[in-house]
Scaffold this motif. Structure first.
Motif, PDB file in Angstrom:
ATOM      1  N   ASP A   3       0.875  -1.512  -0.122  1.00  0.00           N
ATOM      2  CA  ASP A   3      -0.233   0.116  -0.519  1.00  0.00           C
ATOM      3  C   ASP A   3       0.687   1.169   0.358  1.00  0.00           C
ATOM      4  O   ASP A   3       0.589   1.611   1.092  1.00  0.00           O
ATOM      5  CB  ASP A   3      -0.693   0.120   1.174  1.00  0.00           C
ATOM      6  N   TRP A   4       1.303   1.014  -1.296  1.00  0.00           N
ATOM      7  CA  TRP A   4       2.288   2.309  -1.316  1.00  0.00           C
ATOM      8  C   TRP A   4       1.828   3.658  -0.831  1.00  0.00           C
ATOM      9  O   TRP A   4       2.035   4.646  -0.900  1.00  0.00           O
ATOM     10  CB  TRP A   4       3.333   2.417  -2.078  1.00  0.00           C
ATOM     11  N   ALA A   5       0.731   3.759  -1.825  1.00  0.00           N
ATOM     12  CA  ALA A   5       0.214   5.397  -2.189  1.00  0.00           C
ATOM     13  C   ALA A   5      -1.249   5.376  -0.621  1.00  0.00           C
ATOM     14  O   ALA A   5      -0.555   6.556  -0.369  1.00  0.00           O
ATOM     15  CB  ALA A   5      -1.264   5.371  -2.331  1.00  0.00           C
ATOM     16  N   GLY A   6      -1.010   5.014   0.114  1.00  0.00           N
ATOM     17  CA  GLY A   6      -1.558   4.822   1.403  1.00  0.00           C
ATOM     18  C   GLY A   6      -0.251   5.886   2.504  1.00  0.00           C
ATOM     19  O   GLY A   6      -0.913   6.606   2.927  1.00  0.00           O
ATOM     20  N   ILE A   7       0.607   4.548   2.012  1.00  0.00           N
ATOM     21  CA  ILE A   7       1.710   5.088   3.033  1.00  0.00           C
ATOM     22  C   ILE A   7       2.420   6.436   2.580  1.00  0.00           C
ATOM     23  O   ILE A   7       2.398   6.864   3.078  1.00  0.00           O
ATOM     24  CB  ILE A   7       2.862   4.120   3.061  1.00  0.00           C
ATOM     25  N   SER A   8       2.210   7.005   1.484  1.00  0.00           N
ATOM     26  CA  SER A   8       2.972   8.138   0.857  1.00  0.00           C
ATOM     27  C   SER A   8       2.002   9.338   1.587  1.00  0.00           C
ATOM     28  O   SER A   8       3.036   9.970   1.777  1.00  0.00           O
ATOM     29  CB  SER A   8       3.143   8.054  -0.403  1.00  0.00           C
ATOM     30  N   GLU A   9       0.687   8.625   1.031  1.00  0.00           N
ATOM     31  CA  GLU A   9       0.065   9.661   1.628  1.00  0.00           C
ATOM     32  C   GLU A   9      -0.447  10.452   3.054  1.00  0.00           C
ATOM     33  O   GLU A   9      -0.355  11.626   3.244  1.00  0.00           O
ATOM     34  CB  GLU A   9      -1.507   9.122   1.531  1.00  0.00           C
ATOM     35  N   GLN A  10      -0.148   9.273   4.146  1.00  0.00           N
ATOM     36  CA  GLN A  10      -0.533   9.514   5.497  1.00  0.00           C
ATOM     37  C   GLN A  10       1.267   9.976   6.098  1.00  0.00           C
ATOM     38  O   GLN A  10       1.210  11.063   6.742  1.00  0.00           O
ATOM     39  CB  GLN A  10      -0.206   7.897   5.996  1.00  0.00           C
ATOM     40  N   VAL A  11       2.473   9.903   5.162  1.00  0.00           N
ATOM     41  CA  VAL A  11       3.104  10.063   5.139  1.00  0.00           C
ATOM     42  C   VAL A  11       3.323  11.928   5.523  1.00  0.00           C
ATOM     43  O   VAL A  11       3.574  12.502   5.331  1.00  0.00           O
ATOM     44  CB  VAL A  11       4.442   9.864   4.583  1.00  0.00           C
TER      45      VAL A  11
END
Length: 261
Positions: A83-91
């Motif tokens: 889930d890179w999209a979710g992690i990048s948005e979270q960061v």
């Protein structure tokens, strides 16, 4: 997969024509340092290999320094694959940042590097074997080449000029176009003014090809996943028996262009 020879060959740049992993990491690290001001501007020894492994998750440039941030925060690589999209948005969200601002800093870092040390910047890019020769042969074969990339067009021009490749005006669609790749393919068809056109599109990002495949009016565009680019064996297996997306090897592209089918 059977198809007539193309009249237009549309190519992604990063991961299809050019391998810039070393430059990506150095640009990403330099941008990271500007944003997060680490205590040392020397990256940890194990950081670059991790970044290289995870490069296939990156879709656009602003994500590169964010990937470094996620790695240094200790986010597991397995989670980023999932889930890179979710992690990048979270960061980005947790640290009060904006993707557009990060992207602008990344581009500015590159611009300043090119202005300061063009030879050094160019030296960190490697064109895949046989690709330069293939591009050079296309005009005489009756195939019109186009480059459709999320990289800034001016950076693509700089790299192509190093190899003495002059693309015709209007044949490079970079990040500045601000349109999805499937829309640009649609525009290339419309620009034919009703003349018969056969488009093949070579891309190393499976999600991009899947997006094109969902467009009913682009059913006649032949889609190929470049297995030498920033993708994985799992991606290769997903398309191996896919009737819509073909798996293409570097030797097929560089040496056997008219016999892929």
């Amino acid at each position: 997969m059977s198809a007539i020879a193309p009249t237009i060959l549309a190519l992604d740049f990063d991961g299809v024509i050019c391998d810039g992993l070393i430059e990506y990491f150095q640009t990403a690290w330099g941008t990271y340092c500007q944003i997060w001001s680490p205590s040392s501007e020397t990256p940890p020894l194990d950081l670059a290999p991790k970044f290289y492994r995870l490069r296939p998750v990156i879709e656009v440039g602003w994500e590169m320094p964010v990937l470094i941030r996620a790695l240094l925060l200790g986010v597991a690589e397995e989670k980023m694959w999932q889930d890179w999209a979710g992690i990048s948005e979270q960061v980005v969200g947790e640290e009060g940042l904006q993707a557009a601002d990060i992207g602008a800093k990344l581009d500015r870092f590159r611009d300043e590097w090119i202005e300061r040390d063009l030879a050094g910047w160019l030296s960190l890019h490697r064109f895949y074997p046989g690709v330069v020769e293939r591009l050079g042969s296309l005009p005489t074969s009756g195939v019109k080449p186009y480059i459709i990339t999320t990289k800034e067009g001016r950076f693509v021009q700089q790299l192509l000029q190093q190899e003495n490749i002059d693309m015709p005006s209007g044949s490079i669609f970079g990040k500045e176009c601000k349109r999805p790749k499937h829309q640009i393919l649609r525009e290339l068809i419309a620009a034919s003014d009703g003349e018969p056109v056969s488009i093949w599109f070579i891309e190393d990002r499976l999600k991009t090809l899947q997006s094109v495949a969902k467009q009913p009016d682009l059913d006649d565009v032949r889609l190929y996943l470049a297995d030498w680019g920033y993708n994985t064996q799992a991606h290769h297996e997903l398309v191996r028996d896919n009737p819509r997306i073909g798996l293409l090897s570097l030797s097929q592209f560089a040496e056997d262009f008219f016999n892929w089918v």
